[in-house]
Design a protein around this motif. Structure first.
Motif, PDB file in Angstrom:
ATOM      1  N   VAL A  40      43.354  48.429  49.746  1.00 60.94           N
ATOM      2  CA  VAL A  40      42.932  48.322  48.347  1.00 60.94           C
ATOM      3  C   VAL A  40      41.729  49.225  48.087  1.00 60.94           C
ATOM      4  O   VAL A  40      40.858  49.382  48.942  1.00 60.94           O
ATOM      5  CB  VAL A  40      42.568  46.865  47.978  1.00 60.94           C
ATOM      6  N   ASP A  41      41.719  49.842  46.922  1.00 62.51           N
ATOM      7  CA  ASP A  41      40.620  50.723  46.544  1.00 62.51           C
ATOM      8  C   ASP A  41      39.685  50.089  45.521  1.00 62.51           C
ATOM      9  O   ASP A  41      38.519  50.443  45.428  1.00 62.51           O
ATOM     10  CB  ASP A  41      41.160  52.033  45.972  1.00 62.51           C
ATOM     11  N   GLN A  42      40.219  49.146  44.744  1.00 66.91           N
ATOM     12  CA  GLN A  42      39.398  48.506  43.729  1.00 66.91           C
ATOM     13  C   GLN A  42      39.894  47.096  43.457  1.00 66.91           C
ATOM     14  O   GLN A  42      41.024  46.742  43.782  1.00 66.91           O
ATOM     15  CB  GLN A  42      39.391  49.329  42.442  1.00 66.91           C
ATOM     16  N   PHE A  43      39.025  46.305  42.851  1.00 69.95           N
ATOM     17  CA  PHE A  43      39.364  44.931  42.471  1.00 69.95           C
ATOM     18  C   PHE A  43      39.141  44.850  40.971  1.00 69.95           C
ATOM     19  O   PHE A  43      38.015  45.004  40.497  1.00 69.95           O
ATOM     20  CB  PHE A  43      38.462  43.937  43.215  1.00 69.95           C
ATOM     21  N   LYS A  44      40.204  44.604  40.213  1.00 65.90           N
ATOM     22  CA  LYS A  44      40.142  44.753  38.761  1.00 65.90           C
ATOM     23  C   LYS A  44      39.757  43.492  38.001  1.00 65.90           C
ATOM     24  O   LYS A  44      39.738  43.501  36.784  1.00 65.90           O
ATOM     25  CB  LYS A  44      41.497  45.260  38.256  1.00 65.90           C
ATOM     26  N   GLU A  84      28.538  43.235  41.273  1.00 63.80           N
ATOM     27  CA  GLU A  84      28.881  44.327  42.182  1.00 63.80           C
ATOM     28  C   GLU A  84      28.958  43.859  43.637  1.00 63.80           C
ATOM     29  O   GLU A  84      29.863  44.236  44.384  1.00 63.80           O
ATOM     30  CB  GLU A  84      27.857  45.461  42.050  1.00 63.80           C
ATOM     31  N   LYS A  85      28.016  43.029  44.042  1.00 71.34           N
ATOM     32  CA  LYS A  85      27.990  42.537  45.426  1.00 71.34           C
ATOM     33  C   LYS A  85      29.243  41.740  45.751  1.00 71.34           C
ATOM     34  O   LYS A  85      29.797  41.836  46.854  1.00 71.34           O
ATOM     35  CB  LYS A  85      26.744  41.676  45.644  1.00 71.34           C
ATOM     36  N   GLU A  86      29.718  40.949  44.795  1.00 72.02           N
ATOM     37  CA  GLU A  86      30.907  40.133  45.022  1.00 72.02           C
ATOM     38  C   GLU A  86      32.169  40.987  45.045  1.00 72.02           C
ATOM     39  O   GLU A  86      33.112  40.697  45.793  1.00 72.02           O
ATOM     40  CB  GLU A  86      31.017  39.040  43.962  1.00 72.02           C
ATOM     41  N   LEU A  87      32.202  42.034  44.237  1.00 72.81           N
ATOM     42  CA  LEU A  87      33.329  42.957  44.281  1.00 72.81           C
ATOM     43  C   LEU A  87      33.440  43.603  45.659  1.00 72.81           C
ATOM     44  O   LEU A  87      34.528  43.695  46.238  1.00 72.81           O
ATOM     45  CB  LEU A  87      33.171  44.045  43.216  1.00 72.81           C
ATOM     46  N   LYS A  88      32.302  44.045  46.179  1.00 75.56           N
ATOM     47  CA  LYS A  88      32.289  44.655  47.508  1.00 75.56           C
ATOM     48  C   LYS A  88      32.720  43.644  48.565  1.00 75.56           C
ATOM     49  O   LYS A  88      33.496  43.975  49.478  1.00 75.56           O
ATOM     50  CB  LYS A  88      30.896  45.191  47.847  1.00 75.56           C
ATOM     51  N   GLY A  89      32.222  42.390  48.438  1.00 80.42           N
ATOM     52  CA  GLY A  89      32.599  41.353  49.386  1.00 80.42           C
ATOM     53  C   GLY A  89      34.084  41.072  49.368  1.00 80.42           C
ATOM     54  O   GLY A  89      34.714  40.875  50.419  1.00 80.42           O
ATOM     55  N   ALA A  90      34.677  41.076  48.185  1.00 81.45           N
ATOM     56  CA  ALA A  90      36.114  40.835  48.053  1.00 81.45           C
ATOM     57  C   ALA A  90      36.913  41.964  48.695  1.00 81.45           C
ATOM     58  O   ALA A  90      37.876  41.727  49.440  1.00 81.45           O
ATOM     59  CB  ALA A  90      36.480  40.693  46.581  1.00 81.45           C
ATOM     60  N   LEU A  91      36.509  43.200  48.423  1.00 82.19           N
ATOM     61  CA  LEU A  91      37.212  44.353  48.993  1.00 82.19           C
ATOM     62  C   LEU A  91      37.098  44.373  50.516  1.00 82.19           C
ATOM     63  O   LEU A  91      38.070  44.666  51.219  1.00 82.19           O
ATOM     64  CB  LEU A  91      36.659  45.649  48.398  1.00 82.19           C
ATOM     65  N   ASP A  92      35.929  44.044  51.033  1.00 81.88           N
ATOM     66  CA  ASP A  92      35.732  44.010  52.491  1.00 81.88           C
ATOM     67  C   ASP A  92      36.663  43.001  53.150  1.00 81.88           C
ATOM     68  O   ASP A  92      37.268  43.270  54.196  1.00 81.88           O
ATOM     69  CB  ASP A  92      34.277  43.679  52.825  1.00 81.88           C
ATOM     70  N   SER A 112      26.686  37.870  35.945  1.00 78.42           N
ATOM     71  CA  SER A 112      25.305  37.772  36.421  1.00 78.42           C
ATOM     72  C   SER A 112      24.340  37.925  35.252  1.00 78.42           C
ATOM     73  O   SER A 112      24.405  38.912  34.503  1.00 78.42           O
ATOM     74  CB  SER A 112      25.011  38.860  37.460  1.00 78.42           C
ATOM     75  N   ARG A 113      23.465  36.964  35.091  1.00 79.17           N
ATOM     76  CA  ARG A 113      22.456  37.042  34.034  1.00 79.17           C
ATOM     77  C   ARG A 113      21.501  38.201  34.295  1.00 79.17           C
ATOM     78  O   ARG A 113      21.082  38.895  33.358  1.00 79.17           O
ATOM     79  CB  ARG A 113      21.679  35.726  33.953  1.00 79.17           C
ATOM     80  N   GLN A 114      21.151  38.417  35.557  1.00 76.61           N
ATOM     81  CA  GLN A 114      20.233  39.499  35.903  1.00 76.61           C
ATOM     82  C   GLN A 114      20.821  40.862  35.564  1.00 76.61           C
ATOM     83  O   GLN A 114      20.128  41.764  35.095  1.00 76.61           O
ATOM     84  CB  GLN A 114      19.870  39.423  37.394  1.00 76.61           C
ATOM     85  N   GLU A 115      22.121  41.030  35.778  1.00 71.86           N
ATOM     86  CA  GLU A 115      22.759  42.303  35.465  1.00 71.86           C
ATOM     87  C   GLU A 115      22.842  42.514  33.950  1.00 71.86           C
ATOM     88  O   GLU A 115      22.739  43.639  33.459  1.00 71.86           O
ATOM     89  CB  GLU A 115      24.139  42.385  36.113  1.00 71.86           C
ATOM     90  N   ALA A 116      23.009  41.427  33.200  1.00 73.65           N
ATOM     91  CA  ALA A 116      23.011  41.530  31.737  1.00 73.65           C
ATOM     92  C   ALA A 116      21.622  41.917  31.233  1.00 73.65           C
ATOM     93  O   ALA A 116      21.475  42.760  30.337  1.00 73.65           O
ATOM     94  CB  ALA A 116      23.459  40.202  31.121  1.00 73.65           C
ATOM     95  N   LEU A 117      20.581  41.307  31.816  1.00 71.28           N
ATOM     96  CA  LEU A 117      19.211  41.652  31.438  1.00 71.28           C
ATOM     97  C   LEU A 117      18.898  43.103  31.779  1.00 71.28           C
ATOM     98  O   LEU A 117      18.219  43.798  31.014  1.00 71.28           O
ATOM     99  CB  LEU A 117      18.223  40.722  32.163  1.00 71.28           C
ATOM    100  N   ALA A 118      19.403  43.568  32.913  1.00 72.38           N
ATOM    101  CA  ALA A 118      19.172  44.952  33.331  1.00 72.38           C
ATOM    102  C   ALA A 118      19.811  45.931  32.340  1.00 72.38           C
ATOM    103  O   ALA A 118      19.238  46.985  32.033  1.00 72.38           O
ATOM    104  CB  ALA A 118      19.735  45.185  34.734  1.00 72.38           C
ATOM    105  N   PHE A 137      34.829  29.413  45.074  1.00 72.34           N
ATOM    106  CA  PHE A 137      33.475  29.957  44.951  1.00 72.34           C
ATOM    107  C   PHE A 137      33.453  31.282  44.195  1.00 72.34           C
ATOM    108  O   PHE A 137      34.306  32.141  44.392  1.00 72.34           O
ATOM    109  CB  PHE A 137      32.876  30.172  46.343  1.00 72.34           C
ATOM    110  N   LEU A 138      32.433  31.445  43.365  1.00 76.92           N
ATOM    111  CA  LEU A 138      32.188  32.739  42.719  1.00 76.92           C
ATOM    112  C   LEU A 138      31.375  33.641  43.633  1.00 76.92           C
ATOM    113  O   LEU A 138      31.191  34.819  43.336  1.00 76.92           O
ATOM    114  CB  LEU A 138      31.450  32.534  41.390  1.00 76.92           C
ATOM    115  N   SER A 139      30.890  33.098  44.733  1.00 79.42           N
ATOM    116  CA  SER A 139      30.061  33.858  45.671  1.00 79.42           C
ATOM    117  C   SER A 139      30.677  33.837  47.071  1.00 79.42           C
ATOM    118  O   SER A 139      31.004  32.768  47.598  1.00 79.42           O
ATOM    119  CB  SER A 139      28.656  33.255  45.717  1.00 79.42           C
ATOM    120  N   ARG A 140      30.824  35.005  47.654  1.00 80.11           N
ATOM    121  CA  ARG A 140      31.340  35.075  49.023  1.00 80.11           C
ATOM    122  C   ARG A 140      30.379  34.374  49.987  1.00 80.11           C
ATOM    123  O   ARG A 140      30.815  33.728  50.947  1.00 80.11           O
ATOM    124  CB  ARG A 140      31.520  36.541  49.454  1.00 80.11           C
TER     125      ARG A 140
END
Length: 261
Positions: free
Chosen positions: A155-159, A138-146, A78-84, A190-193
């Motif tokens: 699963v507890d995490q997505f590596k 982060e949003k996509e990690l949560k989507g994958a785990l869900d 995410s470009r926005q997360e890199a800028l943050a 897709f990179l996005s859920r």
């Protein structure tokens, strides 16, 4: 890696209309070459934090198990997360004037994922190779785990970086779409859920057992490298909406210089 040029680009592959009509696959092809794999990965932009000379920000890891120290560079999806991250670093109280000045000049540089893949391939046997640490959204990690938990997996995490693929059913193939003016038949990963959910919503009325499979970018690359199956030629990676919008802001540049190794 000596330098990374700013991206010029052929990343308008997806275009303004992401989802086309569902269709079927036919034309068989040969196994993919390394260049074909790179070309597929090039459709996805990733973001590096670089200095004013275009050199990626990295940190040195201490030697482990007798091996030489390695330099690690963060690769943001995410470009926005890199800028943050840059903003947080610039807000931090840095006592060293040189480091403080460097932090002020940091910027986000977009490069195709295929460039990272190419660098990894070229330096995999080097002891002092540059290591890339991917930073999934982060949003996509949560989507994958869900999705994984909903399917019964504990699963507890997505590596890795999650990828979302729509299937006709858990025991059947992937749902293809038509892309571009020529209505090419492609299998979207897709990179996005949210994007995957959009396609799933379209096919559910006709295929009630359709679902979203969660895979990861490492598994996708391994499959493209190792499998000799015709349908792999029709795989296309679909960047997130954020990245697609960023791509559309870039000036056309059909003669962009190639990144230097």
């Amino acid at each position: 890696m000596k330098s990374l040029v700013r991206w010029g680009t052929s990343l308008g592959l997806i275009g303004s209309t992401l989802l086309g009509s569902v269709t079927s696959l036919n034309s068989p092809v040969l196994a993919l070459s390394e260049q074909q794999i790179k070309n597929k990965l090039d459709s996805v932009p990733v973001y590096l934090i670089t200095n004013d000379k275009g050199l990626p920000l990295s940190r040195t890891l201490p030697p482990q198990n007798g091996k030489q120290s390695a330099s690690v560079t963060g690769v943001y999806m995410s470009r926005q997360e890199a800028l943050a991250f840059i903003k947080e670093l610039q807000k931090a109280k840095i006592k060293d004037p040189k480091l403080e000045d460097m932090a002020k000049k940091l910027q986000v540089t977009a490069v195709p994922l295929g460039v990272i893949y190419q660098q990894l391939q070229q330096t995999k046997d080097q002891s002092n190779r540059l290591v890339f640490a991917f930073k999934p959204v982060e949003k996509e990690l949560k989507g994958a785990l869900d999705l994984l938990r909903a399917s019964g997996q504990k699963v507890d995490q997505f590596k890795s970086v999650p990828i979302f693929a729509v299937r006709f059913s858990p025991d059947k193939g992937y749902v293809p779409i038509q892309l571009g003016q020529n209505k090419q038949q492609m299998i979207p990963l897709f990179l996005s859920r949210q994007d995957a959910q959009g396609l799933l919503t379209q096919v559910k009325p006709k295929f009630p057992k359709a679902d979203i499979q969660v895979i990861d970018v490492d598994g996708v690359i391994k499959t493209l490298k190792d499998k000799d199956e015709p349908w792999l030629n029709q795989v296309v990676l679909v960047p997130s909406r954020e990245s697609r919008e960023y791509i559309r802001t870039l000036p056309p540049n059909n003669n962009a210089p190639k990144p230097k190794a």
